[in-house]
Design a protein around this motif. Structure first.
Motif, PDB file in Angstrom:
ATOM      1  N   LEU A   7       0.807  -1.221   0.000  1.00 31.02           N
ATOM      2  CA  LEU A   7       0.000   0.000   0.000  1.00 31.02           C
ATOM      3  C   LEU A   7       0.842   1.273   0.000  1.00 31.02           C
ATOM      4  O   LEU A   7       0.339   2.344  -0.366  1.00 31.02           O
ATOM      5  N   LEU A 250     -11.663  -6.410  -0.997  1.00 26.38           N
ATOM      6  CA  LEU A 250     -10.972  -5.133  -1.173  1.00 26.38           C
ATOM      7  C   LEU A 250     -11.963  -4.019  -1.471  1.00 26.38           C
ATOM      8  O   LEU A 250     -11.874  -2.921  -0.899  1.00 26.38           O
ATOM      9  N   ALA A 253     -13.599  -2.857   1.616  1.00 23.77           N
ATOM     10  CA  ALA A 253     -12.711  -2.229   2.599  1.00 23.77           C
ATOM     11  C   ALA A 253     -12.193  -0.861   2.166  1.00 23.77           C
ATOM     12  O   ALA A 253     -11.474  -0.214   2.931  1.00 23.77           O
ATOM     13  N   LEU A 254     -12.563  -0.407   0.970  1.00 25.82           N
ATOM     14  CA  LEU A 254     -12.034   0.858   0.473  1.00 25.82           C
ATOM     15  C   LEU A 254     -12.530   2.039   1.304  1.00 25.82           C
ATOM     16  O   LEU A 254     -13.671   2.035   1.771  1.00 25.82           O
ATOM     17  N   GLY A 285      -7.601   4.014   6.596  1.00 22.18           N
ATOM     18  CA  GLY A 285      -7.596   2.928   5.627  1.00 22.18           C
ATOM     19  C   GLY A 285      -6.229   2.330   5.386  1.00 22.18           C
ATOM     20  O   GLY A 285      -6.127   1.180   4.944  1.00 22.18           O
ATOM     21  N   LEU A 289      -6.757  -1.542   5.527  1.00 18.03           N
ATOM     22  CA  LEU A 289      -6.507  -2.266   4.275  1.00 18.03           C
ATOM     23  C   LEU A 289      -5.315  -3.208   4.416  1.00 18.03           C
ATOM     24  O   LEU A 289      -5.317  -4.317   3.852  1.00 18.03           O
ATOM     25  N   TRP A 292      -6.662  -6.354   6.028  1.00 19.87           N
ATOM     26  CA  TRP A 292      -7.483  -7.187   5.140  1.00 19.87           C
ATOM     27  C   TRP A 292      -6.633  -7.849   4.044  1.00 19.87           C
ATOM     28  O   TRP A 292      -6.850  -9.011   3.701  1.00 19.87           O
TER      29      TRP A 292
END
Length: 297
Positions: A7, A250, A253-254, A285, A289, A292
């Motif tokens: 990320l 995904l 979870a944004l 996030g 993220l 996840w």
């Protein structure tokens, strides 16, 4: 740690956008123009080119679309359950409710491409594009009594909806863009993700959140934790696996999208409160993220 490193480049661009907006490039007109360029030209080009050129199995996409719709409706319902915690007027609550289920497509496309390459971009593009009309219907239906605007007119001229439907139509009809056009679309798409993430950072806003902190915390928990949990269960129940399952989780979870702020302002809602929630969900996030993505393996 590996998920966080995945990320890092994308969220670094978001932070760079926030820094540029407050230092070197502080003209409001510049960022407004950039947002329009990405929204109306670059991102539609990316979606159309990805959907028109990749192999799509309708039998596999339909369960994914069903899962995406289930996730949206669950986010809407869970967000609504938190209304007693808000301490807000009806219009302020209707504005902020969007942050429980709207999704940032720019971040989704960027991460999907890293996870599953061109197939990930096309699949996330199709899922996000098909969910845009439903997200707008949910948002406008709640805000409509306090503002104005034609729902179907908004959908009919939404560039992401148009690009998604056009790309899917070309794909299913077996049509491919001519080589020169495909090259132009590819170059526009290459610029879409980087400039889109910079625009996300530039749009981060802080101020007085208003209402009760418990209400804001509830909406953030719905968006970043509960919706992915729902997506995980729905994905298993629908028999999704591989990239489709990963991208459904995904998608859920944004962080919240800046379109929630735009719609709230357009319809006379609580713009500052929505902007605060979008900013908080974007920064939080990074951690959620990462969790996840780690769970997805």
């Amino acid at each position: 740690m590996q998920s966080l490193l995945l990320l890092l480049p994308d969220f670094s661009l978001i932070l760079l956008g926030a820094l540029l907006r407050r230092t070197l490039l502080d003209a409001d007109a510049l960022w407004t123009g950039l947002e329009k360029l990405v929204y109306f030209v670059l991102f539609p080009a990316l979606l159309f080119n990805a959907l028109a050129s990749v192999t799509i199995d309708p039998g596999r996409m339909l369960p994914l679309f069903a899962g995406g719709l289930g996730v949206l409706l669950s986010g809407f319902a869970l967000g609504w359950l938190g209304r007693p915690l808000m301490g807000l007027s009806a219009i302020a609550f209707a504005s902020r409710l969007q942050c429980a289920y709207r999704f940032n497509t720019y971040i989704g496309i960027a991460i999907a491409g890293k996870l599953h390459g061109a197939l990930g971009v096309a699949t996330m593009g199709a899922l996000s594009g098909m969910m845009v009309p439903f997200a707008n219907i949910l948002a406008v239906s709640v805000l409509a009594r306090h503002g104005q605007g034609g729902l179907w007119r908004e959908l009919a001229r939404n560039p992401l909806v148009i690009a998604t439907l056009a790309g899917l139509a070309c794909n299913l009809a077996g049509l491919e863009p001519a080589a020169p056009l495909a090259a132009v679309l590819e170059r526009l798409g290459d610029a879409a993700v980087a400039l889109g993430l910079l625009a996300v950072g530039a749009a981060l806003r802080w101020g007085k959140v208003g209402g009760r902190l418990a209400g804001s915390a509830w909406l953030l928990a719905v968006k970043l934790a509960m919706m992915p949990m729902v997506a995980w269960g729905l994905g298993r129940a629908l028999g999704l696996g591989g990239p489709a399952f990963d991208l459904l989780v995904l998608f859920a979870a944004l962080p919240s999208a800046s379109s929630a702020y735009i719609l709230a302002m357009r319809m006379g809602g609580d713009g500052p409160g929505v902007a605060w929630l979008i900013s908080a969900s974007t920064l939080l996030g990074v951690g959620s993220l990462s969790v996840w993505l780690h769970l997805l393996g």
